[in-house]
Design a protein around this motif. Sequence first.
Motif, PDB file in Angstrom:
ATOM      1  N   THR A  88       0.848  -1.187   0.000  1.00  0.00           N
ATOM      2  CA  THR A  88       0.000   0.000   0.000  1.00  0.00           C
ATOM      3  C   THR A  88       0.887   1.242   0.000  1.00  0.00           C
ATOM      4  O   THR A  88       2.012   1.212   0.484  1.00  0.00           O
TER       5      THR A  88
ATOM      6  N   GLN B  83      -4.038   5.312   4.799  1.00  0.00           N
ATOM      7  CA  GLN B  83      -5.463   5.094   4.530  1.00  0.00           C
ATOM      8  C   GLN B  83      -5.680   3.911   3.597  1.00  0.00           C
ATOM      9  O   GLN B  83      -6.597   3.115   3.786  1.00  0.00           O
ATOM     10  N   GLU B  84      -4.856   3.772   2.608  1.00  0.00           N
ATOM     11  CA  GLU B  84      -4.960   2.626   1.690  1.00  0.00           C
ATOM     12  C   GLU B  84      -4.738   1.317   2.446  1.00  0.00           C
ATOM     13  O   GLU B  84      -5.416   0.319   2.198  1.00  0.00           O
TER      14      GLU B  84
ATOM     15  N   ASP C 199      -7.892   0.617   4.478  1.00  0.00           N
ATOM     16  CA  ASP C 199      -8.954   0.152   3.588  1.00  0.00           C
ATOM     17  C   ASP C 199      -8.746  -1.301   3.187  1.00  0.00           C
ATOM     18  O   ASP C 199      -9.695  -2.085   3.110  1.00  0.00           O
ATOM     19  N   LYS C 200      -7.513  -1.695   2.962  1.00  0.00           N
ATOM     20  CA  LYS C 200      -7.218  -3.061   2.514  1.00  0.00           C
ATOM     21  C   LYS C 200      -7.236  -4.064   3.658  1.00  0.00           C
ATOM     22  O   LYS C 200      -7.775  -5.167   3.523  1.00  0.00           O
TER      23      LYS C 200
END
Length: 63
Positions: A46, A50-51, A54-55
């Motif tokens: 990532t 934030q990514e 989210d993952k």
Amino acid sequence: MKASEQQVLIPQEATPDTLIDLIGKTQQVTKAAAVVLKACRNVMDTKNKQEHIDKWGGIHAIT
């Protein structure tokens, strides 16, 4: 006067000549750290926090 074992371990005062000798070594360490950082960034899955959230949800990035 004989120096104790502990006193022998204490380095002498740094002189300009000893500091000049250390420049090359510090540059090597800095370059090695940059290589490690770049390699870590290349294998990250990532791009930002934030990514990652989210993952992976609530899983901590280190554990």
